[in-house]
Design an enzyme around this catalytic site. Structure first.
Site, PDB file in Angstrom:
ATOM      1  N   ARG A 216      17.861  18.271  77.158  1.00 62.06           N
ATOM      2  CA  ARG A 216      18.725  17.734  78.244  1.00 62.06           C
ATOM      3  C   ARG A 216      18.177  17.990  79.590  1.00 62.06           C
ATOM      4  O   ARG A 216      18.303  19.041  80.181  1.00 62.06           O
ATOM      5  CB  ARG A 216      20.060  18.526  78.133  1.00 62.06           C
ATOM      6  CG  ARG A 216      21.018  17.723  79.052  1.00 62.06           C
ATOM      7  CD  ARG A 216      21.640  16.381  78.891  1.00 62.06           C
ATOM      8  NE  ARG A 216      22.280  16.245  77.580  1.00 62.06           N
ATOM      9  CZ  ARG A 216      22.601  15.163  77.104  1.00 62.06           C
ATOM     10  NH1 ARG A 216      22.054  14.114  77.472  1.00 62.06           N
ATOM     11  NH2 ARG A 216      23.272  15.167  75.713  1.00 62.06           N
TER      12      ARG A 216
ATOM     13  N   ARG B  57      11.667  11.064  71.472  1.00 65.66           N
ATOM     14  CA  ARG B  57      12.043  12.279  72.236  1.00 65.66           C
ATOM     15  C   ARG B  57      12.365  13.351  71.234  1.00 65.66           C
ATOM     16  O   ARG B  57      12.624  14.556  71.735  1.00 65.66           O
ATOM     17  CB  ARG B  57      12.953  12.013  73.065  1.00 65.66           C
ATOM     18  CG  ARG B  57      14.426  11.589  72.689  1.00 65.66           C
ATOM     19  CD  ARG B  57      15.626  11.535  73.473  1.00 65.66           C
ATOM     20  NE  ARG B  57      16.894  11.290  72.717  1.00 65.66           N
ATOM     21  CZ  ARG B  57      17.954  11.193  73.142  1.00 65.66           C
ATOM     22  NH1 ARG B  57      18.161  11.435  74.616  1.00 65.66           N
ATOM     23  NH2 ARG B  57      19.134  11.095  72.561  1.00 65.66           N
TER      24      ARG B  57
ATOM     25  N   HIS C 100      14.169   7.967  80.754  1.00 72.24           N
ATOM     26  CA  HIS C 100      15.708   8.387  80.991  1.00 72.24           C
ATOM     27  C   HIS C 100      15.625   9.387  81.978  1.00 72.24           C
ATOM     28  O   HIS C 100      16.045  10.680  81.651  1.00 72.24           O
ATOM     29  CB  HIS C 100      16.253   8.719  79.785  1.00 72.24           C
ATOM     30  CG  HIS C 100      17.804   8.782  79.784  1.00 72.24           C
ATOM     31  ND1 HIS C 100      18.454   9.761  80.413  1.00 72.24           N
ATOM     32  CD2 HIS C 100      18.739   8.089  78.928  1.00 72.24           C
ATOM     33  CE1 HIS C 100      19.727   9.680  80.351  1.00 72.24           C
ATOM     34  NE2 HIS C 100      19.779   8.888  79.386  1.00 72.24           N
TER      35      HIS C 100
ATOM     36  N   ASP D 111      28.408   4.429  83.895  1.00 77.80           N
ATOM     37  CA  ASP D 111      27.350   4.133  82.965  1.00 77.80           C
ATOM     38  C   ASP D 111      26.772   2.489  82.958  1.00 77.80           C
ATOM     39  O   ASP D 111      27.507   1.668  82.087  1.00 77.80           O
ATOM     40  CB  ASP D 111      27.752   4.556  81.443  1.00 77.80           C
ATOM     41  CG  ASP D 111      26.663   4.541  80.591  1.00 77.80           C
ATOM     42  OD1 ASP D 111      26.956   5.305  79.467  1.00 77.80           O
ATOM     43  OD2 ASP D 111      25.643   4.364  80.725  1.00 77.80           O
TER      44      ASP D 111
ATOM     45  N   GLU E 223      17.303   5.240  85.099  1.00 77.44           N
ATOM     46  CA  GLU E 223      16.350   5.038  84.207  1.00 77.44           C
ATOM     47  C   GLU E 223      15.762   3.842  84.180  1.00 77.44           C
ATOM     48  O   GLU E 223      16.380   2.599  84.304  1.00 77.44           O
ATOM     49  CB  GLU E 223      17.230   5.296  82.861  1.00 77.44           C
ATOM     50  CG  GLU E 223      18.046   6.498  82.725  1.00 77.44           C
ATOM     51  CD  GLU E 223      19.264   6.336  81.819  1.00 77.44           C
ATOM     52  OE1 GLU E 223      19.167   5.713  80.763  1.00 77.44           O
ATOM     53  OE2 GLU E 223      20.495   6.885  82.218  1.00 77.44           O
TER      54      GLU E 223
HETATM   55  O1  TA6 Z   1      22.166   6.848  80.089  1.00 75.83           O
HETATM   56  C1  TA6 Z   1      22.990   6.029  79.525  1.00 75.83           C
HETATM   57  C2  TA6 Z   1      23.438   6.769  78.004  1.00 75.83           C
HETATM   58  O2  TA6 Z   1      23.108   5.754  77.258  1.00 75.83           O
HETATM   59  C3  TA6 Z   1      24.745   7.167  78.223  1.00 75.83           C
HETATM   60  O3  TA6 Z   1      25.577   6.572  77.695  1.00 75.83           O
HETATM   61  C4  TA6 Z   1      24.627   8.713  77.569  1.00 75.83           C
HETATM   62  O4  TA6 Z   1      25.002   8.548  76.393  1.00 75.83           O
HETATM   63  C5  TA6 Z   1      23.188   9.129  77.894  1.00 75.83           C
HETATM   64  O5  TA6 Z   1      22.536   7.686  77.696  1.00 75.83           O
HETATM   65  C6  TA6 Z   1      22.580  10.262  77.072  1.00 75.83           C
HETATM   66  O6  TA6 Z   1      22.409   9.993  75.909  1.00 75.83           O
HETATM   67  P1  TA6 Z   1      22.309  11.285  74.872  1.00 75.83           P
HETATM   68  O7  TA6 Z   1      21.796  10.585  73.650  1.00 75.83           O
HETATM   69  O8  TA6 Z   1      20.713  11.828  75.638  1.00 75.83           O
HETATM   70  O9  TA6 Z   1      23.170  12.313  75.073  1.00 75.83           O
END
Ligand code: TA6
Length: 310
Positions: free
Chosen positions: A82, A108, A178, A222, A281
């Site tokens: 994370r 990932r 991301h 988002d 991102e």
């Molecule tokens: O960054 C956009 C996104 O798709 C959000 O909707 C949120 O889910 C984030 O990515 C993080 O996703 P993850 O699977 O890493 O928890």
């Protein structure tokens, strides 16, 4: 003292024997018993996990960290780290047809290996990690590919995901670099560069809207900005800096902050951590998919630079 298994120590010793370059590129052990590559130049340092091909830290000299990491991040195989720059590939978000497949693809949560390291000069070092299709990937996705993650540290950080279709069938792919950024406070930053750009509001049934003025934050946000090749600037007066994010190979940019409720729903994200981070991102998302015939290549690149304010 962290005791390493003999095999682990050997693999670290082998990696350093094969790929380390002075004190500018070194392989170390770290959380989750993962292997990490540490990059150092006169301009700063970076840290990348071989698990996930995951850039975890980017720290320019005399600067606050540029990339954000959650203090609650887990380091478990099968779970994404994370923070930093997760490599979302070969799809962005949920799998389009099979929700049992991992969100944001499998790159990932895969073990990458070292392809090459280079010291270009005292100001610039580069590491190339590789991930190739195998039985693990074919469990998630039936195509053959060769990925390279090219991380170049200089007075900025350049990260490029290079994809080659090595199979006999064409495929379409999505994805994103991301990136999570460290900020002073989510309510005191502005994000410029996406004014008047159409975006998909993922919190409003994917309604298409148009950005009016800079992006400001007062709740969960988002958004997937479409048809844009623009650079983005995170203006952060609280840290007396801007963070500039440029991109290549991408027509879509995602901006995200989970705010309070979503932060609390994520087990690997501190309840109050949302105030100190924002995601910008570099993506191939929604209609910005990439179609590769056998033998063709695509590069998705993000370039990150902190600029000190007066
Ligand atoms: O960054 C956009 C996104 O798709 C959000 O909707 C949120 O889910 C984030 O990515 C993080 O996703 P993850 O699977 O890493 O928890």
């Amino acid at each position: 003292m962290y005791s390493l298994s003999l095999q682990k120590r050997t693999s670290l010793d082998e990696l350093n024997a094969l790929f380390s370059l002075g004190d500018q590129i070194q392989f170390i052990d770290g959380p989750g018993d993962f292997t990490y590559v540490q990059l150092e130049t006169v301009h700063g340092s970076a840290l990348i996990s071989l698990y996930g091909g995951h850039v975890m830290r980017y720290q320019p000299q005399d600067e606050a960290p540029v990339l954000w990491m959650s203090s609650e991040s887990q380091y478990d195989a099968g779970k994404a780290i994370r923070g930093g720059i997760p490599v979302c590939w070969p799809w962005f978000g949920p799998h389009p047809a099979d929700k049992t497949k991992p969100n944001h693809g499998f790159a990932r949560i895969s073990e990458w290996h070292v392809f090459a390291t280079r010291v270009i000069d005292q100001d610039t070092v580069q590491v190339r990690l590789a991930l190739n299709s195998d039985d693990h990937s074919r469990f998630f996705w039936p195509y053959d590919f060769s990925l390279q993650l090219i991380v170049t540290l200089s007075e900025k950080l350049d990260v490029t995901l290079r994809v080659r279709n090595t199979g006999s069938s064409a495929f379409s792919m999505g994805g994103a670099l991301h990136s999570y950024f460290t900020i002073s406070h989510i309510e005191s930053i502005k994000i410029r560069g996406l004014e008047d750009t159409v975006y998909i509001d993922q919190l409003a049934s994917d309604a298409r809207k148009t950005q009016s003025g800079p992006i400001l934050f007062g709740s969960e946000l988002d958004n997937i900005y479409v048809d844009t090749v623009n650079a983005v600037v995170i203006e952060d007066p609280g840290l007396h800096r801007n963070i500039r994010v440029e991109k290549t190979g991408s027509q879509s940019t995602v901006v995200w902050n989970p705010w309070i409720d979503k932060s609390r729903r994520m087990s690997d994200f501190g309840d109050d951590e949302y105030v100190g981070m924002v995601c910008v991102e570099t993506a191939n998302a929604v209609e910005d998919l990439v179609y590769l015939e056998p033998g063709e290549t695509h590069q998705l690149g993000t370039s990150i630079q902190a600029e000190r304010l007066g």
